[in-house]
Design a protein around this motif. Structure first.
Motif, PDB file in Angstrom:
ATOM      1  N   HIS A  61       0.840  -1.211   0.000  1.00  0.00           N
ATOM      2  CA  HIS A  61       0.000   0.000   0.000  1.00  0.00           C
ATOM      3  C   HIS A  61       0.874   1.260   0.000  1.00  0.00           C
ATOM      4  O   HIS A  61       0.612   2.196  -0.760  1.00  0.00           O
ATOM      5  N   PHE A  62       1.901   1.277   0.848  1.00  0.00           N
ATOM      6  CA  PHE A  62       2.741   2.461   0.961  1.00  0.00           C
ATOM      7  C   PHE A  62       3.679   2.656  -0.228  1.00  0.00           C
ATOM      8  O   PHE A  62       3.933   3.787  -0.624  1.00  0.00           O
ATOM      9  N   THR A  63       4.192   1.588  -0.788  1.00  0.00           N
ATOM     10  CA  THR A  63       5.127   1.728  -1.918  1.00  0.00           C
ATOM     11  C   THR A  63       4.398   1.807  -3.255  1.00  0.00           C
ATOM     12  O   THR A  63       4.930   2.337  -4.221  1.00  0.00           O
ATOM     13  N   GLY A  64       3.202   1.221  -3.307  1.00  0.00           N
ATOM     14  CA  GLY A  64       2.479   1.166  -4.575  1.00  0.00           C
ATOM     15  C   GLY A  64       3.006   0.086  -5.513  1.00  0.00           C
ATOM     16  O   GLY A  64       2.613   0.020  -6.671  1.00  0.00           O
ATOM     17  N   HIS A  65       3.902  -0.764  -5.017  1.00  0.00           N
ATOM     18  CA  HIS A  65       4.504  -1.821  -5.831  1.00  0.00           C
ATOM     19  C   HIS A  65       4.351  -3.163  -5.130  1.00  0.00           C
ATOM     20  O   HIS A  65       4.829  -3.324  -4.009  1.00  0.00           O
ATOM     21  N   PRO A  66       3.719  -4.132  -5.788  1.00  0.00           N
ATOM     22  CA  PRO A  66       3.614  -5.460  -5.169  1.00  0.00           C
ATOM     23  C   PRO A  66       4.979  -6.147  -5.139  1.00  0.00           C
ATOM     24  O   PRO A  66       5.877  -5.814  -5.918  1.00  0.00           O
ATOM     25  N   ILE A  67       5.121  -7.099  -4.233  1.00  0.00           N
ATOM     26  CA  ILE A  67       6.359  -7.884  -4.182  1.00  0.00           C
ATOM     27  C   ILE A  67       6.456  -8.709  -5.459  1.00  0.00           C
ATOM     28  O   ILE A  67       5.467  -9.265  -5.939  1.00  0.00           O
ATOM     29  N   ASP A  68       7.651  -8.786  -6.004  1.00  0.00           N
ATOM     30  CA  ASP A  68       7.890  -9.559  -7.217  1.00  0.00           C
ATOM     31  C   ASP A  68       8.264 -10.992  -6.842  1.00  0.00           C
ATOM     32  O   ASP A  68       9.408 -11.289  -6.502  1.00  0.00           O
ATOM     33  N   PHE A  69       7.259 -11.869  -6.901  1.00  0.00           N
ATOM     34  CA  PHE A  69       7.474 -13.284  -6.615  1.00  0.00           C
ATOM     35  C   PHE A  69       7.676 -14.093  -7.898  1.00  0.00           C
ATOM     36  O   PHE A  69       7.622 -15.317  -7.878  1.00  0.00           O
ATOM     37  N   SER A  70       7.913 -13.423  -9.026  1.00  0.00           N
ATOM     38  CA  SER A  70       7.967 -14.105 -10.323  1.00  0.00           C
ATOM     39  C   SER A  70       9.044 -15.193 -10.383  1.00  0.00           C
ATOM     40  O   SER A  70       8.875 -16.184 -11.094  1.00  0.00           O
ATOM     41  N   ALA A 136      16.750  -8.035  -2.967  1.00  0.00           N
ATOM     42  CA  ALA A 136      16.418  -7.041  -3.988  1.00  0.00           C
ATOM     43  C   ALA A 136      15.653  -7.623  -5.171  1.00  0.00           C
ATOM     44  O   ALA A 136      14.887  -6.914  -5.834  1.00  0.00           O
ATOM     45  N   TYR A 137      15.827  -8.899  -5.437  1.00  0.00           N
ATOM     46  CA  TYR A 137      15.135  -9.527  -6.566  1.00  0.00           C
ATOM     47  C   TYR A 137      13.611  -9.496  -6.393  1.00  0.00           C
ATOM     48  O   TYR A 137      12.871  -9.724  -7.346  1.00  0.00           O
ATOM     49  N   GLN A 138      13.127  -9.186  -5.188  1.00  0.00           N
ATOM     50  CA  GLN A 138      11.689  -9.116  -4.931  1.00  0.00           C
ATOM     51  C   GLN A 138      11.141  -7.699  -5.089  1.00  0.00           C
ATOM     52  O   GLN A 138       9.974  -7.450  -4.807  1.00  0.00           O
ATOM     53  N   GLY A 139      11.962  -6.757  -5.546  1.00  0.00           N
ATOM     54  CA  GLY A 139      11.517  -5.383  -5.707  1.00  0.00           C
ATOM     55  C   GLY A 139      11.557  -4.645  -4.374  1.00  0.00           C
ATOM     56  O   GLY A 139      11.875  -5.207  -3.327  1.00  0.00           O
ATOM     57  N   ILE A 140      11.213  -3.353  -4.416  1.00  0.00           N
ATOM     58  CA  ILE A 140      11.312  -2.507  -3.225  1.00  0.00           C
ATOM     59  C   ILE A 140      10.422  -3.012  -2.091  1.00  0.00           C
ATOM     60  O   ILE A 140      10.830  -3.033  -0.929  1.00  0.00           O
ATOM     61  N   SER A 141       9.209  -3.436  -2.410  1.00  0.00           N
ATOM     62  CA  SER A 141       8.321  -3.943  -1.354  1.00  0.00           C
ATOM     63  C   SER A 141       8.894  -5.205  -0.727  1.00  0.00           C
ATOM     64  O   SER A 141       8.847  -5.385   0.497  1.00  0.00           O
TER      65      SER A 141
END
Length: 187
Positions: A61-70, A136-141
């Motif tokens: 919610h705060f970052t606006g970016h979902p975690i990248d679990f790809s 870091a591979y999971q993005g900022i969130s």
């Protein structure tokens, strides 16, 4: 991370010789079967549920970016691969990350800066931030959530008076529940 753990084991062996395992927090007298097979799995599961149902939505919610679990998508519904990654996660995350972050770095920080409350808070925050950065591979969130999770593991390590076996078990069970979610496509 596994290579880093091996290098730090070697460094600790040189510095502490016979006290190598004790210096890292490997003390069997602190870890009972009940703690490792009942309390740690329960706490690891509760930590994962807090991670997934509280931290992830709040941070997203705060970052606006979902975690990248790809990176984990290949394991969804793939039993042979999920079993392989489960073994890898117990070695690289549960054992190696706990040896590096809690067993070695936190202990060395305390050795150099003391065990005052200010030192402890700085220790937990610093290595929580680094723990997040490693993800870091999971993005900022993902970095923020992993950092907070690392800080919680550090607090547990401190409360348990540097019981590394307990932290390894909690971390391993947390990641095991995560992989159950991955396998079932619940992420």
């Amino acid at each position: 991370m596994t290579i880093a753990a091996v290098l730090l084991l070697i460094a600790s062996a040189i510095e502490y010789k016979k006290g190598l395992f004790k210096s890292l927090g490997f003390r069997w007298n602190k870890s009972s079967a009940k703690n490792l097979l009942l309390t740690a799995p329960l706490l690891g599961t509760l930590l994962f549920l807090f991670y997934y149902y509280v931290l992830v939505p709040v941070v997203t919610h705060f970052t606006g970016h979902p975690i990248d679990f790809s990176v984990f998508e290949v394991y969804t519904g793939n039993l042979p691969e999920i079993l392989k990654i489960l073994v890898y996660v117990w070695i690289s995350a549960a054992f190696a990350e706990e040896i590096v972050f809690r067993g070695y770095l936190m202990s060395q920080f305390t050795k150099f800066f003391g065990s005052s409350n200010i030192s402890l808070v700085c220790n937990i925050l610093l290595f929580g931030l680094i723990f997040g950065w490693v993800h870091a591979y999971q993005g900022i969130s993902g970095q923020i959530v992993a950092g907070i999770t690392g800080m919680l593991l550090a607090v547990i390590f401190h409360i348990r008076k540097n019981d590394l076996w307990f932290n390894i078990a909690i971390h391993g069970f947390l990641d095991t529940v995560f992989l159950i979610f991955v396998y079932n496509g619940w992420l």
